[in-house]
Design a protein around this motif. Structure first.
Motif, PDB file in Angstrom:
ATOM      1  N   CYS A  92      41.574   1.256 -19.544  1.00  0.00           N
ATOM      2  CA  CYS A  92      40.467   0.520 -17.999  1.00  0.00           C
ATOM      3  C   CYS A  92      39.744   1.169 -18.129  1.00  0.00           C
ATOM      4  CB  CYS A  92      41.469   1.317 -16.918  1.00  0.00           C
ATOM      5  SG  CYS A  92      41.249   1.532 -15.029  1.00  0.00           S
ATOM      6  N   LEU A  93      38.510   1.151 -17.452  1.00  0.00           N
ATOM      7  CA  LEU A  93      36.910   1.240 -17.429  1.00  0.00           C
ATOM      8  C   LEU A  93      36.919   1.502 -16.119  1.00  0.00           C
ATOM      9  CD1 LEU A  93      35.706  -0.251 -20.508  1.00  0.00           C
ATOM     10  CD2 LEU A  93      36.647   1.669 -20.756  1.00  0.00           C
ATOM     11  N   ASP A 143      30.805   8.770 -21.343  1.00  0.00           N
ATOM     12  CA  ASP A 143      31.034   8.145 -20.368  1.00  0.00           C
ATOM     13  C   ASP A 143      31.854   7.188 -20.157  1.00  0.00           C
ATOM     14  OD1 ASP A 143      28.983   6.433 -19.514  1.00  0.00           O
ATOM     15  OD2 ASP A 143      27.830   8.702 -18.514  1.00  0.00           O
ATOM     16  N   VAL A 144      31.972   6.950 -18.842  1.00  0.00           N
ATOM     17  CA  VAL A 144      32.479   4.872 -18.962  1.00  0.00           C
ATOM     18  C   VAL A 144      31.628   4.242 -19.325  1.00  0.00           C
ATOM     19  CG1 VAL A 144      32.001   5.017 -16.762  1.00  0.00           C
ATOM     20  CG2 VAL A 144      34.156   3.823 -17.361  1.00  0.00           C
ATOM     21  N   PHE A 145      30.242   3.982 -18.793  1.00  0.00           N
ATOM     22  CA  PHE A 145      29.590   3.999 -18.937  1.00  0.00           C
ATOM     23  C   PHE A 145      29.077   2.881 -20.665  1.00  0.00           C
ATOM     24  CE2 PHE A 145      28.727   5.039 -14.895  1.00  0.00           C
ATOM     25  CZ  PHE A 145      29.310   4.128 -14.503  1.00  0.00           C
ATOM     26  N   THR A 146      29.172   4.374 -21.531  1.00  0.00           N
ATOM     27  CA  THR A 146      28.770   4.201 -22.962  1.00  0.00           C
ATOM     28  C   THR A 146      29.625   3.191 -23.982  1.00  0.00           C
ATOM     29  OG1 THR A 146      29.391   6.701 -23.294  1.00  0.00           O
ATOM     30  CG2 THR A 146      27.201   6.644 -23.021  1.00  0.00           C
ATOM     31  N   LYS A 147      31.369   3.620 -22.974  1.00  0.00           N
ATOM     32  CA  LYS A 147      32.427   3.354 -23.961  1.00  0.00           C
ATOM     33  C   LYS A 147      32.213   1.416 -23.319  1.00  0.00           C
ATOM     34  CE  LYS A 147      34.854   7.218 -25.328  1.00  0.00           C
ATOM     35  NZ  LYS A 147      36.071   6.696 -26.730  1.00  0.00           N
ATOM     36  N   LEU A 148      31.751   1.779 -22.533  1.00  0.00           N
ATOM     37  CA  LEU A 148      31.658  -0.084 -22.552  1.00  0.00           C
ATOM     38  C   LEU A 148      30.748  -0.806 -23.082  1.00  0.00           C
ATOM     39  CD1 LEU A 148      32.612  -2.260 -20.510  1.00  0.00           C
ATOM     40  CD2 LEU A 148      30.696  -1.236 -18.523  1.00  0.00           C
ATOM     41  N   GLU A 149      29.856  -0.337 -23.275  1.00  0.00           N
ATOM     42  CA  GLU A 149      28.481  -0.528 -24.027  1.00  0.00           C
ATOM     43  C   GLU A 149      28.673  -1.110 -24.907  1.00  0.00           C
ATOM     44  OE1 GLU A 149      25.942  -1.997 -22.649  1.00  0.00           O
ATOM     45  OE2 GLU A 149      26.662  -1.863 -20.708  1.00  0.00           O
ATOM     46  N   THR A 150      29.544   0.089 -26.441  1.00  0.00           N
ATOM     47  CA  THR A 150      30.132   0.492 -27.128  1.00  0.00           C
ATOM     48  C   THR A 150      31.513  -0.621 -27.850  1.00  0.00           C
ATOM     49  OG1 THR A 150      29.679   2.414 -27.528  1.00  0.00           O
ATOM     50  CG2 THR A 150      30.690   1.800 -29.095  1.00  0.00           C
ATOM     51  N   VAL A 177      35.684  -7.351 -22.500  1.00  0.00           N
ATOM     52  CA  VAL A 177      35.784  -6.045 -22.383  1.00  0.00           C
ATOM     53  C   VAL A 177      35.773  -6.531 -20.886  1.00  0.00           C
ATOM     54  CG1 VAL A 177      33.781  -5.788 -21.893  1.00  0.00           C
ATOM     55  CG2 VAL A 177      34.584  -3.487 -22.271  1.00  0.00           C
ATOM     56  N   GLN A 178      35.448  -7.721 -20.525  1.00  0.00           N
ATOM     57  CA  GLN A 178      35.357  -7.117 -18.671  1.00  0.00           C
ATOM     58  C   GLN A 178      36.996  -7.105 -18.541  1.00  0.00           C
ATOM     59  OE1 GLN A 178      33.286  -7.307 -16.323  1.00  0.00           O
ATOM     60  NE2 GLN A 178      31.695  -6.914 -18.572  1.00  0.00           N
ATOM     61  N   GLN A 179      37.853  -7.669 -18.747  1.00  0.00           N
ATOM     62  CA  GLN A 179      39.580  -7.553 -18.364  1.00  0.00           C
ATOM     63  C   GLN A 179      39.660  -5.950 -18.251  1.00  0.00           C
ATOM     64  OE1 GLN A 179      41.934  -8.384 -21.234  1.00  0.00           O
ATOM     65  NE2 GLN A 179      40.734  -8.305 -22.601  1.00  0.00           N
ATOM     66  N   PHE A 180      39.271  -5.257 -18.958  1.00  0.00           N
ATOM     67  CA  PHE A 180      39.733  -4.350 -18.805  1.00  0.00           C
ATOM     68  C   PHE A 180      39.099  -3.257 -17.204  1.00  0.00           C
ATOM     69  CE2 PHE A 180      39.722  -5.047 -22.867  1.00  0.00           C
ATOM     70  CZ  PHE A 180      41.299  -4.446 -22.871  1.00  0.00           C
ATOM     71  N   VAL A 181      37.306  -3.729 -17.008  1.00  0.00           N
ATOM     72  CA  VAL A 181      36.560  -3.219 -16.178  1.00  0.00           C
ATOM     73  C   VAL A 181      36.672  -3.169 -14.407  1.00  0.00           C
ATOM     74  CG1 VAL A 181      34.033  -3.281 -15.411  1.00  0.00           C
ATOM     75  CG2 VAL A 181      35.488  -3.236 -17.615  1.00  0.00           C
ATOM     76  N   ARG A 182      36.969  -1.819 -13.813  1.00  0.00           N
ATOM     77  CA  ARG A 182      37.835  -2.063 -12.899  1.00  0.00           C
ATOM     78  C   ARG A 182      36.161  -1.283 -11.763  1.00  0.00           C
ATOM     79  NH1 ARG A 182      40.183  -5.421 -14.222  1.00  0.00           N
ATOM     80  NH2 ARG A 182      41.832  -6.041 -13.826  1.00  0.00           N
TER      81      ARG A 182
END
Length: 237
Positions: free
Chosen positions: A113-114, A210-217, A232-237
């Motif tokens: 979950c991001l 943070d959540v944003f660096t994790k998302l970009e990586t 990755v979008q399926q984990f983004v909320r």
């Protein structure tokens, strides 16, 4: 003619009218409430059965199945994330190794979950063999649950083994260490806010996650290995 003693002042009249109007409104609303009948119960039961997916054994609670609550985000449901039961009858799909996002040669993470809207992330952290996650400080609380292998912090005397829960308070600074004799370590981490990497000698901040660096990586990795950036979008909320 009424005497002046029998007349309420204007302000008191208003105060008496308020509860009268309130109870009158309750009576009107109650009259329009639908009654609960056996037909209502059975229709609700049928609708709930339609939400159940027999192939996964999970409930599908996406907004499309709940039209009265259109603003609710969909659930994140990841089956067979970690199987604690050694049962040959369980039909499990092989895990796609590409879901693990490498950070170093021995360290990778799997996003669960991001949450960009609240500034936290939940992920599995995996070490293959021994390794170190550099000295860092947390701006907010961290929760960890060890699933496999052992790990600890250089600054503390305890070791986390499978089944160990750890709470890390805000402001905690430490260095995560996995011993060389550990084949594989997997721990679930719930991290809120920033993870600030600090210099070993000066304790000055030299980087962060943070959540944003994790998302970009994760985006870059999934695009690179053929899953697509949008995976990755399926984990983004």
């Amino acid at each position: 003619m009424l005497s002046s003693n029998c007349l309420l002042p204007y302000n008191k009249k208003v105060l008496w009218m308020i509860p009268c109007l309130y109870f009158s409104l309750l009576i009107v609303v109650d009259a329009f409430q639908p009654s609960i009948s056996s037909s209502n119960i059975s229709s609700n039961s049928s609708r709930n059965k339609n939400l159940y997916t027999s192939t996964t054994g999970l409930y599908n609670n996406s907004p499309s199945n709940n039209p009265t609550k259109t603003n609710i985000l969909p659930d994140i449901v990841i089956p067979n994330l970690f199987n604690f039961i050694n049962n040959e009858d369980i039909d499990e799909e092989e895990e796609d190794p590409r879901v693990w996002v490498p950070q170093t040669e021995c360290l990778s993470f799997r996003p669960l979950c991001l949450c960009t809207s609240q500034g936290y992330y939940v992920n599995l952290l995996k070490f293959k063999g021994g390794g170190v996650l550099g000295r860092h400080r947390h701006s907010s609380p961290v929760h960890a649950l060890t699933l496999k292998g052992e790990w600890g912090y250089r600054e503390h005397g305890w070791h986390a083994s499978p089944g160990t829960y750890v709470y890390e308070p805000p402001g905690e600074t430490h260095t995560l260490v996995v011993d060389d004799d550990c084949d594989e370590m997997i721990t679930l981490f719930h991290v809120t806010g920033s993870l600030l990497y600090v210099d070993e000698m000066t304790d000055q901040v030299i980087g962060y996650d943070d959540v944003f660096t994790k998302l970009e990586t994760a985006k870059k990795w999934y695009a690179q290995v053929g899953l697509g950036e949008d995976f990755v979008q399926q984990f983004v909320r």
